[in-house]
Scaffold this motif. Structure first.
Motif, PDB file in Angstrom:
ATOM      1  N   LEU A 176      -7.287  -3.496   3.899  1.00 24.46           N
ATOM      2  CA  LEU A 176      -8.009  -4.730   3.573  1.00 24.46           C
ATOM      3  C   LEU A 176      -9.522  -4.551   3.682  1.00 24.46           C
ATOM      4  O   LEU A 176     -10.280  -5.226   3.017  1.00 24.46           O
ATOM      5  CB  LEU A 176      -7.566  -5.862   4.517  1.00 24.46           C
ATOM      6  CG  LEU A 176      -6.134  -6.342   4.356  1.00 24.46           C
ATOM      7  CD1 LEU A 176      -5.747  -7.264   5.496  1.00 24.46           C
ATOM      8  CD2 LEU A 176      -5.967  -7.045   3.022  1.00 24.46           C
ATOM      9  N   PHE A 177      -9.933  -3.630   4.537  1.00 21.31           N
ATOM     10  CA  PHE A 177     -11.358  -3.443   4.822  1.00 21.31           C
ATOM     11  C   PHE A 177     -11.953  -2.357   3.907  1.00 21.31           C
ATOM     12  O   PHE A 177     -12.445  -1.328   4.342  1.00 21.31           O
ATOM     13  CB  PHE A 177     -11.525  -3.068   6.293  1.00 21.31           C
ATOM     14  CG  PHE A 177     -12.951  -2.983   6.768  1.00 21.31           C
ATOM     15  CD1 PHE A 177     -13.762  -4.106   6.802  1.00 21.31           C
ATOM     16  CD2 PHE A 177     -13.487  -1.779   7.184  1.00 21.31           C
ATOM     17  CE1 PHE A 177     -15.069  -4.024   7.240  1.00 21.31           C
ATOM     18  CE2 PHE A 177     -14.798  -1.690   7.636  1.00 21.31           C
ATOM     19  CZ  PHE A 177     -15.584  -2.821   7.658  1.00 21.31           C
ATOM     20  N   GLY A 178     -11.841  -2.563   2.604  1.00 18.40           N
ATOM     21  CA  GLY A 178     -12.474  -1.633   1.670  1.00 18.40           C
ATOM     22  C   GLY A 178     -11.702  -0.348   1.442  1.00 18.40           C
ATOM     23  O   GLY A 178     -12.181   0.543   0.759  1.00 18.40           O
ATOM     24  N   ASN A 179     -10.537  -0.238   2.062  1.00 24.57           N
ATOM     25  CA  ASN A 179      -9.615   0.873   1.793  1.00 24.57           C
ATOM     26  C   ASN A 179     -10.245   2.259   1.893  1.00 24.57           C
ATOM     27  O   ASN A 179     -10.144   3.071   0.962  1.00 24.57           O
ATOM     28  CB  ASN A 179      -9.008   0.670   0.392  1.00 24.57           C
ATOM     29  CG  ASN A 179      -7.793   1.538   0.162  1.00 24.57           C
ATOM     30  OD1 ASN A 179      -7.178   2.018   1.118  1.00 24.57           O
ATOM     31  ND2 ASN A 179      -7.449   1.753  -1.081  1.00 24.57           N
ATOM     32  N   PRO A 180     -10.893   2.589   3.012  1.00 26.88           N
ATOM     33  CA  PRO A 180     -11.518   3.909   3.133  1.00 26.88           C
ATOM     34  C   PRO A 180     -10.504   5.052   3.176  1.00 26.88           C
ATOM     35  O   PRO A 180     -10.886   6.205   2.989  1.00 26.88           O
ATOM     36  CB  PRO A 180     -12.288   3.822   4.456  1.00 26.88           C
ATOM     37  CG  PRO A 180     -11.590   2.763   5.223  1.00 26.88           C
ATOM     38  CD  PRO A 180     -11.066   1.782   4.224  1.00 26.88           C
ATOM     39  N   THR A 181      -9.233   4.742   3.414  1.00 23.94           N
ATOM     40  CA  THR A 181      -8.219   5.797   3.458  1.00 23.94           C
ATOM     41  C   THR A 181      -7.622   6.052   2.080  1.00 23.94           C
ATOM     42  O   THR A 181      -6.737   6.882   1.933  1.00 23.94           O
ATOM     43  CB  THR A 181      -7.108   5.446   4.456  1.00 23.94           C
ATOM     44  OG1 THR A 181      -6.873   4.040   4.366  1.00 23.94           O
ATOM     45  CG2 THR A 181      -7.502   5.782   5.861  1.00 23.94           C
ATOM     46  N   HIS A 182      -8.107   5.309   1.078  1.00 23.87           N
ATOM     47  CA  HIS A 182      -7.706   5.532  -0.317  1.00 23.87           C
ATOM     48  C   HIS A 182      -6.210   5.425  -0.564  1.00 23.87           C
ATOM     49  O   HIS A 182      -5.602   6.296  -1.176  1.00 23.87           O
ATOM     50  CB  HIS A 182      -8.238   6.885  -0.812  1.00 23.87           C
ATOM     51  CG  HIS A 182      -9.709   7.015  -0.637  1.00 23.87           C
ATOM     52  ND1 HIS A 182     -10.619   6.238  -1.323  1.00 23.87           N
ATOM     53  CD2 HIS A 182     -10.444   7.803   0.180  1.00 23.87           C
ATOM     54  CE1 HIS A 182     -11.840   6.559  -0.939  1.00 23.87           C
ATOM     55  NE2 HIS A 182     -11.764   7.489  -0.014  1.00 23.87           N
ATOM     56  N   TYR A 183      -5.616   4.351  -0.059  1.00 23.26           N
ATOM     57  CA  TYR A 183      -4.236   4.058  -0.434  1.00 23.26           C
ATOM     58  C   TYR A 183      -4.236   3.497  -1.853  1.00 23.26           C
ATOM     59  O   TYR A 183      -5.243   2.980  -2.332  1.00 23.26           O
ATOM     60  CB  TYR A 183      -3.629   2.990   0.483  1.00 23.26           C
ATOM     61  CG  TYR A 183      -3.497   3.393   1.917  1.00 23.26           C
ATOM     62  CD1 TYR A 183      -3.057   4.664   2.268  1.00 23.26           C
ATOM     63  CD2 TYR A 183      -3.796   2.496   2.945  1.00 23.26           C
ATOM     64  CE1 TYR A 183      -2.934   5.026   3.593  1.00 23.26           C
ATOM     65  CE2 TYR A 183      -3.670   2.848   4.272  1.00 23.26           C
ATOM     66  CZ  TYR A 183      -3.244   4.120   4.587  1.00 23.26           C
ATOM     67  OH  TYR A 183      -3.110   4.477   5.897  1.00 23.26           O
ATOM     68  N   GLN A 184      -3.067   3.547  -2.492  1.00 17.54           N
ATOM     69  CA  GLN A 184      -2.914   2.803  -3.743  1.00 17.54           C
ATOM     70  C   GLN A 184      -2.430   1.417  -3.344  1.00 17.54           C
ATOM     71  O   GLN A 184      -1.346   1.276  -2.781  1.00 17.54           O
ATOM     72  CB  GLN A 184      -1.893   3.491  -4.653  1.00 17.54           C
ATOM     73  CG  GLN A 184      -2.399   4.827  -5.170  1.00 17.54           C
ATOM     74  CD  GLN A 184      -1.289   5.707  -5.698  1.00 17.54           C
ATOM     75  OE1 GLN A 184      -0.172   5.255  -5.912  1.00 17.54           O
ATOM     76  NE2 GLN A 184      -1.612   6.975  -5.912  1.00 17.54           N
ATOM     77  N   ILE A 185      -3.280   0.416  -3.609  1.00 15.93           N
ATOM     78  CA  ILE A 185      -2.936  -0.907  -3.104  1.00 15.93           C
ATOM     79  C   ILE A 185      -2.690  -1.884  -4.243  1.00 15.93           C
ATOM     80  O   ILE A 185      -3.203  -1.726  -5.348  1.00 15.93           O
ATOM     81  CB  ILE A 185      -4.047  -1.462  -2.174  1.00 15.93           C
ATOM     82  CG1 ILE A 185      -5.426  -1.299  -2.799  1.00 15.93           C
ATOM     83  CG2 ILE A 185      -3.987  -0.811  -0.832  1.00 15.93           C
ATOM     84  CD1 ILE A 185      -6.550  -1.813  -1.931  1.00 15.93           C
ATOM     85  N   ALA A 227       0.850  -1.186   0.000  1.00 17.83           N
ATOM     86  CA  ALA A 227       0.000   0.000   0.000  1.00 17.83           C
ATOM     87  C   ALA A 227       0.884   1.232   0.000  1.00 17.83           C
ATOM     88  O   ALA A 227       1.880   1.309   0.731  1.00 17.83           O
ATOM     89  CB  ALA A 227      -0.923   0.013   1.211  1.00 17.83           C
ATOM     90  N   TYR A 228       0.510   2.163  -0.840  1.00 15.00           N
ATOM     91  CA  TYR A 228       1.218   3.437  -0.928  1.00 15.00           C
ATOM     92  C   TYR A 228       0.251   4.530  -0.513  1.00 15.00           C
ATOM     93  O   TYR A 228      -0.904   4.563  -0.954  1.00 15.00           O
ATOM     94  CB  TYR A 228       1.683   3.642  -2.375  1.00 15.00           C
ATOM     95  CG  TYR A 228       2.302   4.994  -2.626  1.00 15.00           C
ATOM     96  CD1 TYR A 228       3.636   5.245  -2.279  1.00 15.00           C
ATOM     97  CD2 TYR A 228       1.559   6.019  -3.205  1.00 15.00           C
ATOM     98  CE1 TYR A 228       4.196   6.485  -2.512  1.00 15.00           C
ATOM     99  CE2 TYR A 228       2.121   7.263  -3.441  1.00 15.00           C
ATOM    100  CZ  TYR A 228       3.434   7.495  -3.093  1.00 15.00           C
ATOM    101  OH  TYR A 228       3.992   8.726  -3.300  1.00 15.00           O
ATOM    102  N   ASP A 229       0.682   5.388   0.380  1.00 12.03           N
ATOM    103  CA  ASP A 229      -0.183   6.466   0.845  1.00 12.03           C
ATOM    104  C   ASP A 229       0.143   7.733   0.060  1.00 12.03           C
ATOM    105  O   ASP A 229       1.178   8.360   0.299  1.00 12.03           O
ATOM    106  CB  ASP A 229       0.037   6.691   2.342  1.00 12.03           C
ATOM    107  CG  ASP A 229      -0.925   7.729   2.894  1.00 12.03           C
ATOM    108  OD1 ASP A 229      -1.545   8.447   2.084  1.00 12.03           O
ATOM    109  OD2 ASP A 229      -1.056   7.827   4.120  1.00 12.03           O
ATOM    110  N   PRO A 230      -0.703   8.128  -0.876  1.00  6.08           N
ATOM    111  CA  PRO A 230      -0.375   9.305  -1.683  1.00  6.08           C
ATOM    112  C   PRO A 230      -0.360  10.594  -0.853  1.00  6.08           C
ATOM    113  O   PRO A 230       0.357  11.526  -1.193  1.00  6.08           O
ATOM    114  CB  PRO A 230      -1.483   9.345  -2.746  1.00  6.08           C
ATOM    115  CG  PRO A 230      -2.521   8.385  -2.323  1.00  6.08           C
ATOM    116  CD  PRO A 230      -1.971   7.500  -1.259  1.00  6.08           C
ATOM    117  N   ALA A 231      -1.121  10.620   0.240  1.00  4.84           N
ATOM    118  CA  ALA A 231      -1.147  11.828   1.069  1.00  4.84           C
ATOM    119  C   ALA A 231       0.186  12.038   1.773  1.00  4.84           C
ATOM    120  O   ALA A 231       0.698  13.149   1.860  1.00  4.84           O
ATOM    121  CB  ALA A 231      -2.281  11.736   2.085  1.00  4.84           C
ATOM    122  N   LEU A 232       0.777  10.939   2.279  1.00  4.99           N
ATOM    123  CA  LEU A 232       2.062  11.049   2.963  1.00  4.99           C
ATOM    124  C   LEU A 232       3.215  10.906   1.975  1.00  4.99           C
ATOM    125  O   LEU A 232       4.356  11.225   2.301  1.00  4.99           O
ATOM    126  CB  LEU A 232       2.206   9.953   4.022  1.00  4.99           C
ATOM    127  CG  LEU A 232       1.390  10.103   5.291  1.00  4.99           C
ATOM    128  CD1 LEU A 232       1.640   8.933   6.213  1.00  4.99           C
ATOM    129  CD2 LEU A 232       1.749  11.401   5.991  1.00  4.99           C
TER     130      LEU A 232
END
Lengths: 507, 394
Positions: free
Chosen positions: A311-320, A271-276
């Protein structure tokens, strides 16, 4: 060592229901690097908050001597004036402002009315040179990486002629090069006479940099070790950090063996966090079997909550990327709703922040994730809802006058049970519990453990994310250890000890 | 004992009852100040008709504010869609049964248009709807540019804003000058209200939920029944129930049902109460945002229809400041800007409060300048009251 620059004597700090610090004494010598270590919840951050005035004078008992004088800081500004600067894990810089504006924010250079920007930039350049950071002072903070931001925090502190610099897990978000760079900088500042307290979970760093180490455990000072006398080793620190005995606060699970069927499998999960702007999860692989409690151990910020959310629907919008299999079938959840429909539930670590609707009542919170089941053609059957809520109230022993009580009025333990009730009502096969017993009292903990045991006996599988090692050892069948977004170890609980886990987690 | 109970209950529920008390006090003050003209059948009937187009906006705005957003575009959207209705009737010669659904659909689409940047791009609703405010104002000027005011000659359409429901035929001799159907409907409303309250109480008691003590409960029933009876009598004494009031009552009833009884309503309040928790509980927050803004657009269209019908024309300035009246009415009605709190009944009362102030001050010939100041002060007072009593309700 000569006279201490800081002496905290018999500090006791209580929160409703919890004694966060109990009679802690802590002394830091002039010009040393003093590391503060301990498990999550040991009281390190609370101690630093007492010192810096976040918890003002009068809300704790005990004395603080700084520079030989008795201090009574009522506000952070008071401790700053005395020469204490704290750099927290979450950086306190303003992303949209430039480097030089951030360094002097709150202490602007000028005549008190207008700001002298030329002088500000000149001084900012001096400060940047001092922390050996080569950036244009007009750069916006948001355009800099976390490592550089950390150095700017230090530059900010140094610009105020700080005498005592406190860093709360400064390298938690840094890569190895940046961490090394930071440690070197601290050594240089030490040479220039700045005293430093560093809170860290990374014991190797502590080993590399500390003159003195104080270990806290359960709100008490366990010991203070002198590195120059060779007292500091990883083994000694871990022993003192975990030293607690596992008593019988974990209900035994009798006659239950997890089956061999794999119900949940994750492969090559990234997972990549585009925000961080950084990769938060790297190549994770794991399996969960039916009727099993699998613990995900590790330190705070190691990436376990990020894993669960991705894993739980990715509500934080990572690039997975990667594959997930539920009961052997590949799935890709685009929203928590889809995960719930596939029998996956996630109980958050932050029940007040994103778990419960505090202004709504017990029954509304319990029915929230599965309201459709109580509805006929979109109309909610209020009687059925009350009935369901009362069932969970009885089976989970939720202490509330009625299910029409607002959840905000319940105690932490009962709030957690309401959260649990909400997720049990969706009837999941795989239940992810993120820090299920954080901030609740021992009695409620025992009840939640008992419920967990009942659930796996009924064939549910539980993923338990926990930072408390005794809980990990007391409740799980198998343990994955997570560190810096990777799974750094897997052990059957029968073969695990706190030392082994801590070793993997601090790698 | 009874007085003590009453005091305690008033104190505990002051948030809920506050606006009813405020409305009551305002009406009494104006009745005294105008020597009873305010409470006359004719004035009350007018007052209710004027409240209509604000009340439907306030109902929609309630849900928008509940999910922590705002919609500033509704006033000019109502004005613009009212003009479209007028054009469709006057120039395109479309029948009313086509025009009304068409305009309502356009309204809902406009709502989705406002929701798009809010839900998809996370743009603050204040800004997104301010853009809508400007766009619809321009659009209104554009469509009325060549003609100026557009006169609507359709009597059926104009009856929505000016007409009254017909009376029962063949009973003219009985109680002359009184509207019998209105009386009958009022009586039915009182009976239904009492029955539903009794059922609700019985159900609550069977679950051991907290209910009012018997004497206070009876007092509440008698009080509300009397208020309903008084309104019915006053209205029946003029022309009876107007079509506007019927429309508003239907809208309020439908929205009250949706918000309290349906999955959709519960999801809206969950999103307002804690959007993160709602999302993690499987509720699609984006979808709820679209639905709520679409409903706001639909009600804006209805408001535009009511207003155009009342004036029997579409004007260049129709809809000016409607959004502010609607927002004020919602806040006076107890909606909380923190989200998740507020109900459509409250907003109806809030609309009545604002319109009573306007009507009463007009009757007293108070200068319009002072009227704005008074209405501002009442809004401020209502919000301060809300904040001050927020913790007591918990």
């Amino acid at each position: 060592m000569d006279t201490p620059i800081l002496e905290m004597r018999n500090i006791t700090k209580e929160f409703p229901g919890v004694k966060a610090l109990s009679n802690v004494s802590f002394s830091v010598a002039q010009g040393e690097i003093h590391c503060l270590v301990g498990e999550n919840g040991a009281g390190k951050s609370t101690l630093m908050k007492v010192l810096s005035g976040v918890w003002p004078y009068g809300t704790y008992t005990g004395d603080i001597f700084f520079n030989g004088e008795l201090q009574s800081f009522k506000h952070i500004a008071d401790s700053e004036r005395a020469g204490i600067a704290v750099i927290y894990q979450e950086l306190a810089l303003i992303p949209e402002l430039s480097v030089y504006e951030n360094i002097f924010i709150g202490h602007e250079i000028g005549n008190g009315f207008t700001v002298d920007w030329n002088e500000t930039i000149k001084r900012a350049n001096e400060m940047l040179a001092r922390v050996r950071l080569d950036v244009n002072p007009a750069t916006k903070i948001r355009d800099l990486g976390v490592g550089k931001q950390q150095l700017i925090e230090i530059a900010k502190a140094l610009s105020r002629n700080v005498k005592l610099l406190i860093l709360d897990e400064p390298t938690a978000a840094l890569n190895e090069d940046d961490s090394e760079n930071l440690l070197n900088l601290l050594r240089e500042q030490k040479a220039q006479g700045v005293t430093c307290i560093m809170i860290s979970h990374k014991l190797r760093e502590v080993l590399a940099i500390a003159d003195t180490v104080t270990v806290l455990r359960d709100g008490q000072t366990v010991c203070t070790l002198d590195a120059h006398k060779g007292e500091v080793t990883e083994q000694v620190m871990i022993k003192h950090m975990v030293g607690r005995e596992i008593d019988n606060i974990y209900p035994p699970r009798v006659g239950h063996q997890p089956s061999e069927d794999v119900v949940f499998e994750v492969r090559n999960w990234r997972a990549y966090d585009p925000a961080l702007g950084r990769t938060v999860l790297k190549d994770m692989n794991f399996k969960i079997r039916k009727g099993e409690i699998v613990a995900f151990a590790g330190l705070m910020g190691s990436g376990r909550t990020e894993l669960a959310l991705s894993l739980f629907g990715n509500p934080t919008h990572y690039q997975i990327s990667g594959e997930v299999y539920v009961q052997g079938k590949p799935v890709a959840f685009g929203h928590p709703r889809e995960a719930i429909k596939s029998g996956v539930a996630y109980l958050t670590e932050d029940r007040k922040g994103n778990g419960l609707i505090l202004i709504q009542d017990v029954k509304q919170n319990i029915s929230l994730a599965n309201l459709e089941e109580l509805a006929h053609r979109g109309i909610v059957d209020a009687n059925a809802e009350i009935k369901v809520a009362n069932e969970y109230r009885a089976s989970l022993n939720i202490k509330t006058p009625t299910v029409a009580q607002k959840v905000g009025n319940l105690s932490g333990g009962n709030q957690q049970k309401v959260c649990l009730g909400k997720w049990l009502f969706v009837k999941p096969n795989i239940l992810i519990l993120d820090e299920p017993t954080r901030g609740i009292d021992v009695g409620a903990k025992y009840e939640i453990y008992t419920i967990m045991n009942q659930l796996v006996q009924q064939g549910m599988s539980i993923i338990m994310i926990s930072s408390e090692l005794p809980e990990v050892l007391g409740m799980s069948d198998r343990i994955y250890v997570v560190s810096e977004g990777r799974i750094t170890g897997e052990v059957p609980t029968a073969e695990a000890t706190q030392e082994i886990i801590m070793q993997m987690a601090t790698n | 004992m009874f007085i003590k109970d009453l005091q305690r209950i008033l104190k505990q529920n002051i948030r809920e009852y506050g606006m009813y008390i405020a409305l009551f006090v305002i009406m009494i003050i104006f009745t005294i100040a105008t020597d009873g003209i305010f409470i006359s059948s004719r004035n009350i009937s007018n007052l209710l008709n004027q409240t209509g187009y604000i009340a439907v906006l306030a109902v929609g705005m309630t849900l928008v504010i509940v999910i922590r957003h705002i919609d500033l575009s509704v006033g000019f959207l109502a004005g613009f869609l009212g003009a479209i209705a007028a054009i469709a009737l006057a120039f395109w010669k479309l029948p009313m049964v086509v025009v009304i659904p068409l305009v309502l659909v356009l309204g809902a689409l406009a709502g989705l248009f406002t929701a798009f940047p809010v839900a998809q791009l996370k743009i603050p609703a204040f800004v997104a709807s301010l853009a809508g405010w400007l766009i619809y104002r321009g659009a209104l000027l554009l469509v009325t540019a060549s003609t100026g005011t557009i006169i609507i000659a359709n009597d059926t359409f104009n009856a929505i804003g000016n007409g009254f429901i017909p009376d029962i035929p063949g009973v003219e001799g009985f109680l002359p000058g009184v509207h019998k159907l209105t009386l009958l409907l009022g009586l039915a409303a009182i009976v239904l209200f009492v029955i539903s309250q009794l059922n609700d109480r019985k159900k609550k008691q069977s679950y051991n939920f907290e209910t009012l003590p018997m004497n206070v409960f009876i007092l509440k029933l008698v009080f509300i029944a009397l208020v309903l009876a008084a309104i019915t009598w006053v209205l029946a004494g003029y022309n009876g129930l107007s079509w506007t009031v019927v429309v508003v009552l239907i809208v309020v009833a439908v929205y009250h049902f949706i918000t309290t009884q349906t999955v959709l309503g519960r999801h809206i309040y969950a999103v307002g109460g804690n959007p993160e928790a709602a999302e993690l509980s499987g509720i699609n927050v984006k979808k709820i945002t679209y639905v709520v803004f679409a409903s706001m657009g639909l009600l804006s269209a209805l408001s535009g229809i009511l207003f155009a019908s009342r004036l029997q024309s579409a004007t260049v300035t129709a809809g000016t400041l409607f959004e502010m009246d609607a927002i004020a009415a919602a806040y006076i009605g107890g909606v909380s800007a923190a989200g998740g709190v507020g109900n459509v009944m409250g907003s109806l009362i809030g609309s009545l409060v604002t319109m009573s102030l306007t009507s009463g001050m007009n009757l007293m010939n108070i200068d319009i300048a002072y009227q704005y100041v008074v209405r501002g002060a009442v809004l401020l007072g209502a919000v301060i009251f809300d904040v001050a009593t927020r913790n007591r309700g918990k």
